[in-house]
Design an enzyme around this catalytic site. Sequence first.
Site, PDB file in Angstrom:
ATOM      1  N   ASP A 205      41.946  35.244  37.177  1.00 36.89           N
ATOM      2  CA  ASP A 205      43.401  35.472  37.099  1.00 36.89           C
ATOM      3  C   ASP A 205      44.072  34.154  36.752  1.00 36.89           C
ATOM      4  O   ASP A 205      43.445  33.081  36.813  1.00 36.89           O
ATOM      5  CB  ASP A 205      43.951  36.008  38.434  1.00 36.89           C
ATOM      6  CG  ASP A 205      45.421  36.453  38.319  1.00 36.89           C
ATOM      7  OD1 ASP A 205      45.855  36.808  37.205  1.00 36.89           O
ATOM      8  OD2 ASP A 205      46.138  36.421  39.331  1.00 36.89           O
ATOM      9  N   SER A 206      45.345  34.246  36.405  1.00 34.32           N
ATOM     10  CA  SER A 206      46.087  33.019  36.110  1.00 34.32           C
ATOM     11  C   SER A 206      46.509  32.311  37.396  1.00 34.32           C
ATOM     12  O   SER A 206      46.829  31.134  37.371  1.00 34.32           O
ATOM     13  CB  SER A 206      47.315  33.353  35.270  1.00 34.32           C
ATOM     14  OG  SER A 206      48.115  34.283  35.962  1.00 34.32           O
TER      15      SER A 206
ATOM     16  N   TYR B 280      50.840  33.227  32.504  1.00 27.69           N
ATOM     17  CA  TYR B 280      50.307  33.723  31.235  1.00 27.69           C
ATOM     18  C   TYR B 280      51.301  34.687  30.568  1.00 27.69           C
ATOM     19  O   TYR B 280      51.239  34.901  29.372  1.00 27.69           O
ATOM     20  CB  TYR B 280      49.018  34.518  31.488  1.00 27.69           C
ATOM     21  CG  TYR B 280      47.751  33.699  31.590  1.00 27.69           C
ATOM     22  CD1 TYR B 280      47.770  32.349  31.889  1.00 27.69           C
ATOM     23  CD2 TYR B 280      46.507  34.299  31.378  1.00 27.69           C
ATOM     24  CE1 TYR B 280      46.586  31.618  31.991  1.00 27.69           C
ATOM     25  CE2 TYR B 280      45.331  33.576  31.466  1.00 27.69           C
ATOM     26  CZ  TYR B 280      45.374  32.239  31.777  1.00 27.69           C
ATOM     27  OH  TYR B 280      44.202  31.530  31.867  1.00 27.69           O
TER      28      TYR B 280
ATOM     29  N   ASN C  23      46.924  41.682  34.731  1.00 26.06           N
ATOM     30  CA  ASN C  23      47.362  42.734  33.811  1.00 26.06           C
ATOM     31  C   ASN C  23      47.655  42.184  32.433  1.00 26.06           C
ATOM     32  O   ASN C  23      47.408  42.831  31.427  1.00 26.06           O
ATOM     33  CB  ASN C  23      48.623  43.397  34.358  1.00 26.06           C
ATOM     34  CG  ASN C  23      48.329  44.267  35.552  1.00 26.06           C
ATOM     35  OD1 ASN C  23      48.244  45.480  35.438  1.00 26.06           O
ATOM     36  ND2 ASN C  23      48.148  43.666  36.716  1.00 26.06           N
ATOM     37  N   THR C  24      48.187  40.972  32.398  1.00 25.48           N
ATOM     38  CA  THR C  24      48.564  40.385  31.107  1.00 25.48           C
ATOM     39  C   THR C  24      47.322  40.226  30.232  1.00 25.48           C
ATOM     40  O   THR C  24      47.330  40.597  29.056  1.00 25.48           O
ATOM     41  CB  THR C  24      49.235  39.016  31.357  1.00 25.48           C
ATOM     42  OG1 THR C  24      50.278  39.212  32.320  1.00 25.48           O
ATOM     43  CG2 THR C  24      49.806  38.446  30.087  1.00 25.48           C
TER      44      THR C  24
ATOM     45  N   CYS D 269      51.379  44.035  37.719  1.00 25.75           N
ATOM     46  CA  CYS D 269      51.038  42.614  37.687  1.00 25.75           C
ATOM     47  C   CYS D 269      50.462  42.315  39.069  1.00 25.75           C
ATOM     48  O   CYS D 269      51.064  42.689  40.082  1.00 25.75           O
ATOM     49  CB  CYS D 269      52.291  41.777  37.441  1.00 25.75           C
ATOM     50  SG  CYS D 269      52.019  39.997  37.639  1.00 25.75           S
TER      51      CYS D 269
END
Length: 254
Positions: free
Chosen positions: A7-8, A39, A71-72, A183
Amino acid sequence: MKIGFFDSGLGGLTLLKAVRDLLPQYDYIYFGDTINLPYGNKSEDEIYQLAFHGIQKLFAMDAELVIIACNTVSAESLRRLQDTIFNHTHPERRVLGVIIPTVEAVLETEARNVLLIGTKRTIESNKYEYELKKMTNTIRLHAHATPYLVPLIEEHKSDEAINILRKDIEEKVGYVEALILGCTHYTLLKDALRVIYPEIRIFSQDEIIPEKLKNYLSRHSEIESILTRNKSLTILLSKESERYNEIKKVFFGI
Ligand code: DGL
């Protein structure tokens, strides 16, 4: 071999925690690309490149499968990442996203008018709508970008995040039966949102992904059988901070 999470930032930690609570026997490794967060406003190519390097790092540290707890990335780059990894780098490893399991979870309910909130990139990709349309025509999805939420959640300003979000979605929540927190960071707002909107069903991925993963592993013995079972946990961040140390302590006692 381990189960990897990418993940970010801290959103994915909520997923890691929920998955580990359900499946504690395995070994886990997490990489949060905190130095490049958020992100959600980056270009598709930037997101792809960052995710590709993050996943390679997890593979190098023995992740057999990687869950893209973002999710991005799932919206913008999942297919491209899966193709490159399958065809060029690690054909035997697996990369899974979070959007299809979430759409399936919505379909398992009666909700027909659904509000989706997510990062700018996730919403603009129309990926939720695309996956939903492949499965049904009976759900109306109202998608709305809430790009201000991730930075506030990262800064531990959840109250402020909720206040802005309430004003932002005020009109829309009047006519929906369900809300998808599209998200992983937003999972940290789910309890507050359930108090504010008790009549709305809230889909939060930390409550969806663990069962879906368990089910996936039961169907893929070629993966499950090579996962090691030492209950280990490694969390790597590209930029450490006090806030993350606190979260690691609260979530995982480390
Ligand atoms: N938590 C991630 C997501 O699910 C990304 C947030 C961000 O880095 O903008 O979209």
